[in-house]
Design a protein around this motif. Structure first.
Motif, PDB file in Angstrom:
ATOM      1  N   VAL A 148       0.867  -1.183   0.000  1.00  0.00           N
ATOM      2  CA  VAL A 148       0.000   0.000   0.000  1.00  0.00           C
ATOM      3  C   VAL A 148       0.905   1.235   0.000  1.00  0.00           C
ATOM      4  CG1 VAL A 148      -1.933  -1.114   1.146  1.00  0.00           C
ATOM      5  CG2 VAL A 148      -0.156  -0.033   2.519  1.00  0.00           C
ATOM      6  N   GLU A 149       0.412   2.300  -0.601  1.00  0.00           N
ATOM      7  CA  GLU A 149       1.182   3.527  -0.732  1.00  0.00           C
ATOM      8  C   GLU A 149       0.325   4.723  -0.388  1.00  0.00           C
ATOM      9  OE1 GLU A 149       2.533   3.566  -4.731  1.00  0.00           O
ATOM     10  OE2 GLU A 149       4.152   2.095  -4.400  1.00  0.00           O
ATOM     11  N   ALA A 150       0.980   5.775   0.096  1.00  0.00           N
ATOM     12  CA  ALA A 150       0.314   7.047   0.368  1.00  0.00           C
ATOM     13  C   ALA A 150       1.209   8.162  -0.157  1.00  0.00           C
ATOM     14  CB  ALA A 150       0.052   7.216   1.869  1.00  0.00           C
ATOM     15  N   ASN A 151       0.573   9.187  -0.747  1.00  0.00           N
ATOM     16  CA  ASN A 151       1.321  10.270  -1.378  1.00  0.00           C
ATOM     17  C   ASN A 151       1.075  11.594  -0.661  1.00  0.00           C
ATOM     18  OD1 ASN A 151       2.375   8.639  -3.461  1.00  0.00           O
ATOM     19  ND2 ASN A 151       0.426   8.766  -4.554  1.00  0.00           N
ATOM     20  N   SER A 152       2.140  12.404  -0.660  1.00  0.00           N
ATOM     21  CA  SER A 152       2.065  13.776  -0.170  1.00  0.00           C
ATOM     22  C   SER A 152       2.904  14.647  -1.095  1.00  0.00           C
ATOM     23  CB  SER A 152       2.579  13.859   1.283  1.00  0.00           C
ATOM     24  OG  SER A 152       2.422  15.179   1.781  1.00  0.00           O
ATOM     25  N   GLN A 153       2.986  15.915  -0.797  1.00  0.00           N
ATOM     26  CA  GLN A 153       3.736  16.847  -1.646  1.00  0.00           C
ATOM     27  C   GLN A 153       4.599  17.734  -0.771  1.00  0.00           C
ATOM     28  OE1 GLN A 153       3.541  16.763  -4.967  1.00  0.00           O
ATOM     29  NE2 GLN A 153       4.985  18.424  -5.351  1.00  0.00           N
ATOM     30  N   LEU A 154       5.883  17.872  -1.167  1.00  0.00           N
ATOM     31  CA  LEU A 154       6.805  18.798  -0.494  1.00  0.00           C
ATOM     32  C   LEU A 154       7.007  20.000  -1.396  1.00  0.00           C
ATOM     33  CD1 LEU A 154       8.854  19.684   1.648  1.00  0.00           C
ATOM     34  CD2 LEU A 154      10.578  18.285   0.472  1.00  0.00           C
ATOM     35  N   ILE A 155       6.713  21.166  -0.859  1.00  0.00           N
ATOM     36  CA  ILE A 155       6.900  22.423  -1.599  1.00  0.00           C
ATOM     37  C   ILE A 155       7.897  23.272  -0.822  1.00  0.00           C
ATOM     38  CG2 ILE A 155       5.806  24.501  -2.495  1.00  0.00           C
ATOM     39  CD1 ILE A 155       3.194  22.914  -2.663  1.00  0.00           C
ATOM     40  N   VAL A 156       9.026  23.584  -1.461  1.00  0.00           N
ATOM     41  CA  VAL A 156      10.069  24.406  -0.836  1.00  0.00           C
ATOM     42  C   VAL A 156      10.005  25.788  -1.470  1.00  0.00           C
ATOM     43  CG1 VAL A 156      12.511  24.651  -0.339  1.00  0.00           C
ATOM     44  CG2 VAL A 156      11.500  22.368  -0.465  1.00  0.00           C
ATOM     45  N   LEU A 157       9.728  26.779  -0.630  1.00  0.00           N
ATOM     46  CA  LEU A 157       9.643  28.158  -1.105  1.00  0.00           C
ATOM     47  C   LEU A 157      11.026  28.794  -1.097  1.00  0.00           C
ATOM     48  CD1 LEU A 157       6.432  29.322   0.802  1.00  0.00           C
ATOM     49  CD2 LEU A 157       6.604  28.299  -1.473  1.00  0.00           C
ATOM     50  N   ASP A 158      11.356  29.457  -2.190  1.00  0.00           N
ATOM     51  CA  ASP A 158      12.666  30.105  -2.290  1.00  0.00           C
ATOM     52  C   ASP A 158      12.537  31.329  -3.184  1.00  0.00           C
ATOM     53  OD1 ASP A 158      15.313  30.596  -1.964  1.00  0.00           O
ATOM     54  OD2 ASP A 158      16.045  28.767  -2.914  1.00  0.00           O
TER      55      ASP A 158
END
Length: 1228
Positions: free
Chosen positions: A701-711
Motif C-alpha cells: 500500500v502507498e500514500a502520497n504527499s507533496q513537499l513544496i520548498v519556497l525560495d
C-alpha cells in the motif's frame, strides 16, 4: 628564496625575506599581464605574466606539490615539492599566521639527486600548525599552492587514558569547511562522481551549503565541458574506481576523441604515471572501441590517491581511491539454501568502514530489490541479503573492504523428484536431455551445457566407446569428428540412477562452483514432471486465493491438506484442465491456512498457504499526510505516518520516484507503528512528490504527499531584448522566470550600468504583469548593460544580464592626424598626434595605436580598444631593436573605434649617437678590509663605448676582475686590503666622445683601542685627560676619539666629548665625587675597545689646598695654546672638523682666519668655543676651502695663535710661508 637547480645557492637575506614573499604573493612585475591558468595538478594556480610565452620557455608549475603532514610536538616536519619551468624558477615559502625568516626554526634547501625543493621545520611547536604557501616564479609566470601542518600533543595520551581508549572508539569529527577553504580535490572528485554519491562526498569533505554547491557545480561543469569539447566529442558511462575480485582496481570511461592521435594522460596526485597497454606494468590501459579501461594491479597502501585522466589539457575523469587500514574480525561463511529462499552473508571489521563492495562471480551487487545491503551504525558490521534465490544466484560471493577480500560459496539446491522406473528408449533419453538444456539455457545462457554435471552409467559408456572405435576403424573419421559423435551419443544414451544427495556431494568434492543434478529413474514419469511447481501463496483475508501447478503432460492428480484429500466444495473449487491443475478458495479465512500438496503417480509438490491482511495506514494520519508540506529554503521538512503493526513489514520512503536512504540531510525513523521522514536544509530542487510504501508478503500500500520548498525566484527568461532603441530611449523586453520559487512573482527590479563605469543604478521597479521597460535616461551613442531581477515574498532572485546595448545608431569618429615621431630608441619610439576634426557627435574617450613592421602587411594593435590611450602621445615599447616600423592611430568614442589615420614615416628602433654619460654614481666608498669590493657604474652611450679602469692614474692590476655588460661596468676585488684604497677612474670612450669619472675608495677596519690614559689636575674643578694615540691613527686620517665619563653620583656612562682629533681633553669635575673615564678610537667602521683611565676619587690627585690666610692668588694670565691645530686632508665633498685648546684669564676672544681673512661671521663655517676648546666644522669641503687656517686668542694680557694647513684631496699641498719659530716648531 631558493635559487634555481641550475645554480644552487642557499644564501637567505632575512631582512628581505618578507618583502620577497609579499612580492611573489601580491605584486606583478612592471608591465606584466595577469592571465590565470589551470595546472594539471589539483590545487595549483598559475598566473602568466606575458600574453604569449616565447618558444623554448615555460611558466612555472608544480609537478608534485607538497602534501599536508601531521607530526607530534618536538619532531621535524618536511615539505617536498618538484617544480618545473624554463628558465628555472625561484621557490619561496610562507605561512598565513607568521613569517619563516628564523633560520633556527625554518630551513630551505634543494636536493640535487631527487630534484626536490625541501622546506624543513625544526622542533615543531603548537604555534607552527598553520597553512603554508609555496611560490615558484620566473619572468613568465608564477605558480602557487598550499598545504597544511597539523601538530599533535602525544603527552596527553598517557597510560592513565589508555583504558578510556579501549572502552569506546569515537568517530573522528568532521571539520565543516567554508567556501574559501574547500579542498581543491573535492571539486575534481564530485565533477566526475554520479549524483547518488554527491551526498556522501559532501559529508566526507564537510560541505553543507548545498544551494551554493549546486550553483557552483553547474558553472564548473559547463567550464569543464567547454574544455573537453576541444578534444572529445562526448564523454559517457564514467565509472569510479573499484577493487575487483582478481585483486586489481579498475575505473573506466567511454569517450569519442575528435583526433584519434590525441594523447591520453594518467595522473596520480598530480604526478604523471607511465601506463602500459597490456598487463605488463603496474598501471595499464585496455581500449575497446570508445571504452577506456584503466587498471592497477598488485594493490598496496601506496596506491591510494586521486587519479585523473586527461586528454591533452582537458580533464575527463577524476576518481579518489582510498585504501583504509582494515582487517576482517569475522569473515563471511559458506551458505547452502534452497531455490526461492533467502541467503544472508555477514562480516565484521576491526576498523569502521562506511562501505564495502559485494560481488557474485565477479559481478558487482548494488542495493536494489534483489539485494539488501546494510551497515551497522558503528560501520563495523556489513550484511548482504539475497532474496528469492534461483540458480543464477549460485556461485562465489566476495566482500572487499578497501583492498582486503574475503570469499564464501553460495549453493542453490534445485529438486527434481525421483521416480522408480528406467528410461526405455533412446528417443525418451534425447527428450529428457533437450528439456534440461532448454530450461538451463533460459536461466544461464547457451553455454550452460559445459558448466553442467551430466551423469552417465559406466557400462553404457564403455559399450558406446567400443562401438565408436569400430566405426572409426571402418570409416576412418578424424579425431575431432569422433569426439563430436561421442559427445552426441553420450547425451542421447543417459541412464541416471544416482540420487540427488550423492550427486551434490560428489559435485562439491570435484570443486565445481555450480552443481546441476538430475535424478531420473523412469522416462515415462519425467514427462509428467511439473514444469511450474507449487509455490507458497499469501492470500488476503476475505479475498479469493489460488494455488496452481502445471505438468508436462495431461495426467490427473490429487490435492491434499495436512495429509487429508481435498474435493470441491462450496467454498473450494478444484479445476483440472489438461496439464494445468488449480485449487481455488472463494474467500480465504484463517482456517484455510496450512500446508497443501498435489500428487500424481508418486510425484508430489508441496507449498504453504498463508492468510493475512494488507498493510493499513491510520485514517487520521493518512488525512494529515495527504496535505502538502510547505517550507522555506534552508528549513526542515517533516513527514509522519502511523500504521497498524504487522510482521515482516517493510517501510520505504520515496521522493519524486527515487528511494530515500537514511544519511546526510535525510533522517528516516522506523518504529513498529509509525515512521517519520525528516529532510534538513531543504532547497528549491527538493520540491517533489513524497511517497511512503508499506510492503508485506500480502501486498503493498502507498500514500502520497507533496513537499513544496519556497525560495527566491530564478532569473527571468532571456535574452533581454532591445525592442526599441532611439537616440535617448532603450526599451527592454523579457520573459517570466521558469521557476518562480514556489510563490508568485510580485515585481521586477531593473538596474543599469554604463559600459566602462563601475556603478550600477536602479532605474525601475515594475509590477509582475509588465514584461517590458522603457529607459529614457540614456545618452546617445553610449553602451549600457541591464540586470533584471524577479522578486517574490521570499526575496530577490538571481538577475538576467543583458548584452551591451547602445543608445541610438553608431557614429564613429574621423581619423586623427598622421602620428609624428618625437624620438626613437632601440626599445622605445615616442609618438604624438592631433585629434580628429570630426568626433562623431560624442566625446573622444581615447585612441588606439597600431604598428606595422617593414616588409609585412599585418597591422598589430598596441593597446586593446577597451583600454584607450587618453593622451595625444604614446611610447611604443613592443618593438625589436634594429627593426623599422610605421604607426597609425584611430580615435575611439562611445560608438567604438573610428577610421585609422595615415601612417607615419618608417622609423628605425635604434638609439641616437650619444657621448657616454654616467648615471646614478657615488664618488666615495668605504669598505671593510677583507670584504669584497664591487664598484658598479651605469652609463648611457651609443654606440657601445670602450671601457678602461685606472687606479691613481695608473692601469689597474690584472688580478682585478672587470665585468662589462651593455649599459654597465663592474670592478670586483673579491677580498679587499687597505692597500686597495685610492682613487679609481673609469674611462668610457666611443666615436661621439670620451667621459671619465673618479671614485675614492677607502678600505679600512674597526680601529684599535687608544694607548694608556693619564689624568692631571692643574686647575680646581678641571681634569686634563691625555692618552696615547691609537696605532691606526697614522693609517686613517679620519680617525678621531670619543671620551665617556662615569661618576659616582649618577653611576651611568655618558659621552662628554666626541670627534676629537687630538689626544687630550679637559673635563669638569666636582669635589667629593669619584670619576672614571674611557677613551674610544672611532672611524667610519665604528668604535674600538675602550681604554680606561685611573680612578679620579675624593682624595686622588687633588691640587694642594693652602691653609695659610690670607693668601692672594692671581689667576690672570695671557692666552696660551694648550693643544694646537692638526693638519687635515679631507676628500672633496666630505666633512672637516678642527679643534684646538686655549688657556687664558680673563677668557680670551677667539678669531678664526682663512688665508688671512676672518671667517667668524661666515655661515659656511660652524665655530664654537666651550671651556677653552675651540672648534670649527665644515659640512662639505670644496677646493675653495683649501688653505692656511689660523686661530688667534686675545685678552688684556696678550695674544696667542696657532695655524694649520687644510689640503682638499686632489690639490697640491700648500706650503707654510711663515718662518716664525713657533711655526717651525709646530711643523717638527
Amino acid at each position: 628564496m631558493i635559487s634555481p637547480p641550475v645554480k644552487i645557492s642557499l644564501e637567505i637575506q632575512k631582512q628581505d625575506s618578507k618583502k620577497e614573499v609579499a612580492q611573489y604573493e601580491d605584486e606583478l612585475p612592471p608591465g606584466a599581464v595577469e592571465i590565470k591558468r589551470r595546472s594539471r595538478v589539483p590545487g595549483v594556480m598559475i598566473t602568466q605574466f606575458v600574453e604569449e610565452v616565447p618558444k623554448g620557455f615555460t611558466t612555472p608549475d608544480f609537478t608534485r606539490k607538497p602534501f599536508g603532514v601531521t607530526v607530534p610536538q618536538g619532531k621535524s616536519a618536511l615539505f617536498r615539492a618538484v617544480v618545473t619551468g624554463e628558465p628555472a624558477p625561484n621557490v619561496t615559502w610562507s605561512r598565513n599566521k607568521g613569517d619563516t625568516a628564523d633560520p633556527e626554526k625554518f630551513k630551505a634547501r634543494y636536493d640535487d639527486k631527487m630534484g626536490e625543493y625541501i622546506f624543513e621545520i625544526l622542533s615543531v611547536a603548537a604555534d607552527h600548525a598553520d597553512t603554508y604557501r609555496f611560490f615558484a616564479a620566473n619572468p613568465y609566470g608564477r605558480a602557487v599552492c598550499t598545504t597544511t601542518l597539523n601538530v599533535t600533543d602525544d603527552s596527553k595520551n598517557g597510560p592513565e587514558d589508555f583504558r578510556k581508549l579501549l572502552k569506546k572508539t569515537k568517530k573522528p569529527k568532521k571539520v565543516v569547511q567554508t567556501e574559501g577553504k574547500i579542498d581543491p580535490a573535492f571539486w575534481e572528485i564530485i565533477l566526475s562522481a554520479p549524483k547518488k554519491d554527491h551526498e556522501r562526498i559532501c559529508h566526507e569533505y564537510g560541505v553543507t551549503d548545498f544551494r551554493w554547491l549546486l550553483k557552483k557545480l553547474k558553472t564548473m561543469k559547463a567550464e569543464r565541458e567547454k574544455e573537453q569539447a576541444k578534444y572529445v566529442e562526448k564523454v559517457e558511462n564514467v565509472k569510479q574506481i573499484e577493487v575487483r575480485t582478481d585483486g586489481r582496481a579498475e575505473f573506466e570511461v567511454d569517450m569519442q576523441l575528435k583526433d584519434p592521435n590525441s594523447q591520453v594522460f594518467l595522473f596520480k596526485d598530480g604526478i604523471m604515471l607511465d601506463y602500459g597497454t597490456g598487463n605488463d606494468k603496474k598501471h595499464n590501459l585496455e581500449k575497446k572501441g570508445n571504452k577506456y579501461l584503466f587498471s592497477i594491479k598488485d594493490l598496496g597502501p601506496d596506491d591510494a590517491g586521486l587519479y585523473q585522466v586527461d586528454v591533452e589539457d582537458a580533464n575527463v575523469l577524476s576518481t579518489n581511491f582510498k585504501v583504509p587500514e582494515v582487517e576482517f574480525a569475522s569473515a563471511i561463511q559458506d551458505c547452502k539454501a534452497k531455490e526461492g529462499e533467502t541467503a544472508t552473508f555477514e562480516c565484521v571489521l576491526f576498523t569502521p568502514v562506511d562501505k564495502i563492495m559485494w560481488y557474485r562471480n565477479d559481478i558487482a551487487m548494488e542495493d536494489e530489490a534483489k539485494y539488501d545491503i546494510t551497515v551497522s551504525e558503528d560501520n563495523l558490521t556489513h550484511k548482504l541479503v539475497i532474496k528469492d534465490l534461483d540458480l543464477a544466484d549460485q556461485g562465489t560471493i566476495t566482500a572487499i573492504a578497501g583492498i582486503v577480500p574475503c570469499r564464501a560459496s553460495l549453493i542453490v539446491i534445485v529438486f527434481f523428484y525421483s521416480l522408480n522406473q528406467r528410461i526405455q528408449t533412446d528417443a525418451e533419453a534425447k527428450e529428457v536431455v533437450m528439456m534440461m538444456r532448454q530450461r538451463d539455457s533460459q536461466q544461464r545462457g547457451p553455454d550452460s551445457r559445459r558448466r553442467r554435471m551430466i551423469w552417465r552409467p559406466r557400462e553404457g559408456l564403455r559399450q558406446r566407446e567400443t562401438q565408436l572405435q569400430q566405426q572409426q576403424q571402418e570409416l576412418g573419421p578424424g579425431p575431432e569428428q569422433m569426439d563430436q559423435e561421442m559427445d552426441q551419443e553420450m547425451d542421447q544414451e543417459m541412464d541416471l540412477e544416482m540420487d540427488l544427495e550423492m550427486g551434490l556431494e560428489m559435485g562439491l568434492e570435484m570443486g565445481l562452483a555450480l552443481v546441476w543434478t538430475v535424478t531420473v529413474q523412469e522416462m515415462a514419469k519425467i514427462r509428467v514432471t511439473g514444469q511450474a511447481m507449487l509455490s507458497d501463496t499469501y492470500a488476503i483475508r476475505g479475498k479469493p486465493a489460488e494455488m496452481a501447478c502445471t505438468l508436462s503432460s495431461e495426467v490427473d492428480g490429487a490435492w491434499s491438506k495436512g495429509g487429508e484429500k481435498l474435493i470441491s466444495t462450496d467454498g473450494m473449487t478444484i479445476i483440472n484442465a489438461a496439464a494445468s491443475h488449480k485449487l481455488i478458495i472463494k474467500s480465504a479465512e484463517d482456517g484455510h491456512a496450512g500446508q497443501y500438496a498435489f500428487e500424481v503417480e508418486e510425484i508430489k509438490t508441496e507449498a504453504s498457504l498463508f492468510v493475512g491482511d494488507l498493510p493499513e495506514f491510520d485514517a487520521d494520519s493518512l488525512q494529515k499526510f495527504s496535505k502538502p508540506v510547505i517550507v522555506k529554503a534552508g528549513q526542515t521538512a517533516s513527514f509522519k505516518m502511523q500504521f497498524t503493526p504487522q510482521d515482516n513489514l517493510e517501510v520505504r520512503w520515496f521522493k519524486g520516484g527515487a528511494a530515500l536512504n537514511d544519511g546526510g540531510g535525510v533522517k528516516i525513523q522506523k518504529e513498529p507503528n509509525h515512521s517519520r521522514l525528516v529532510m534538513k536544509d531543504c532547497i528549491r530542487s527538493d520540491t517533489a512528490k513524497i511517497k511512503i510504501q508499506l510492503k508485506t508478503p500480502f501486498g503493498v500500500v502507498e500514500a502520497n504527499s507533496q513537499l513544496i520548498v519556497l525560495d527566491k525566484p530564478g532569473p527571468p527568461e532571456g535574452p533581454a531584448e532591445n525592442i526599441d532603441s532611439k537616440s535617448s530611449i532603450i526599451e527592454l523586453q523579457w520573459k517570466p522566470p521558469k521557476d518562480d520559487g514556489g510563490s508568485a512573482v510580485t515585481n521586477y527590479i531593473i538596474e543599469r550600468q554604463q559600459v566602462g563605469q563601475p556603478m550600477w543604478k536602479k532605474v525601475a521597479d515594475v509590477s509582475a504583469d509588465r514584461l517590458t521597460f522603457r529607459d529614457r535616461g540614456v545618452t546617445h551613442g553610449r553602451k549600457y548593460v541591464y540586470r533584471i531581477y524577479a522578486e517574490n515574498p521570499e526575496g530577490i532572485g538571481e538577475p538576467l544580464v543583458s548584452e551591451n546595448i547602445i543608445a541610438g545608431t553608431l557614429v564613429f569618429p574621423g581619423p586623427p592626424s598622421a602620428p609624428k615621431v618625437e624620438s626613437a630608441f632601440k626599445n622605445c619610439i615616442n609618438l604624438t598626434w592631433d585629434p580628429p576634426a570630426n568626433d562623431g557627435g560624442t566625446k573622444i574617450i581615447g585612441y588606439q595605436v597600431e604598428k606595422r613592421k617593414k616588409d609585412t602587411n599585418q597591422w598589430i594593435a598596441l593597446n586593446p580598444a577597451n583600454e584607450p590611450i587618453e593622451a595625444l602621445k604614446y611610447a611604443a615599447k613592443d618593438i625589436s631593436a634594429g627593426s623599422e616600423y610605421e604607426f597609425r592611430v584611430s580615435a575611439i568614442n562611445e560608438s567604438g573605434v573610428g577610421e585609422p589615420s595615415p601612417p607615419c614615416e618608417m622609423v628605425c628602433a635604434r638609439n641616437p649617437k650619444m657621448k657616454p654619460q654616467f648615471k646614478h654614481t657615488e664618488d666615495f666608498m668605504v669598505i671593510r678590509a677583507g670584504n669584497s669590493l664591487r664598484i658598479k657604474i651605469n652609463y648611457e652611450a651609443e654606440p657601445q663605448p670602450d671601457i678602461t679602469w685606472l687606479k691613481n692614474d695608473e692601469p689597474i692590476s690584472p688580478w682585478i676582475n672587470i665585468i662589462n655588460v651593455e649599459g654597465s661596468s663592474t670592478l670586483v676585488i673579491p677580498s679587499s686590503k687597505r692597500s686597495d684604497s685610492g682613487f679609481y677612474t673609469i674611462v668610457a670612450k666611443n666615436s661621439s666622445g670620451s667621459t671619465t669619472f673618479d671614485i675614492e675608495v677607502r678600505v679600512t677596519d674597526e680601529p684599535k683601542q687608544p694607548g694608556p690614559v693619564a689624568l692631571e689636575q692643574l686647575v680646581h674643578g678641571k681634569v686634563i685627560i691625555t692618552w696615547e694615540p691609537s696605532p691606526d691613527q697614522e693609517l686613517d686620517d679620519r680617525l678621531h676619539y670619543m671620551v665617556a665619563e662615569h661618576e659616582s653620583n649618577t653611576r651611568i656612562w655618558h659621552t662628554i666629548a666626541d670627534r676629537l682629533f687630538c689626544n687630550t681633553f679637559t673635563a669638569n669635575v666636582h669635589s667629593g665625587r669619584e670619576y672614571h673615564f674611557r677613551v674610544y678610537a672611532k672611524n667610519d667602521m665604528g668604535l674600538s675597545d675602550p681604554s680606561p683611565s685611573p680612578t679620579w676619587g675624593v682624595n686622588s690627585n687633588k691640587v694642594a689646598a693652602t691653609t695659610n690666610f690670607p693668601v692672594s692668588v692671581s689667576l690672570e694670565r695671557p692666552p696660551s695654546i694648550m693643544v694646537p691645530l692638526k693638519v687635515h686632508t679631507p676628500p672633496k665633498g666630505y666633512q672637516c672638523f678642527m679643534t684646538c685648546a686655549v688657556r687664558g684669564c680673563p677668557k680670551p676672544y677667539i678669531f678664526w682666519y682663512l688665508n688671512g681673512i676672518c671667517i667668524n661671521r661666515n655661515k659656511n663655517y660652524y665655530i664654537t668655543n666651550a671651556h677653552g676648546i675651540c672648534s670649527m666644522y665644515i659640512l662639505r669641503v670644496s677646493s675653495s676651502d683649501s688653505g692656511e687656517y689660523k686661530v688667534v686668542a686675545i685678552n688684556s694680557y696678550g695674544t696667542a695663535e696657532c695655524s694649520t694647513i687644510v689640503n682638499v684631496t686632489g690639490l697640491r699641498p700648500l706650503l707654510l710661508l711663515d718662518n716664525r719659530p713657533e711655526v717651525e716648531r709646530w711643523k717638527d
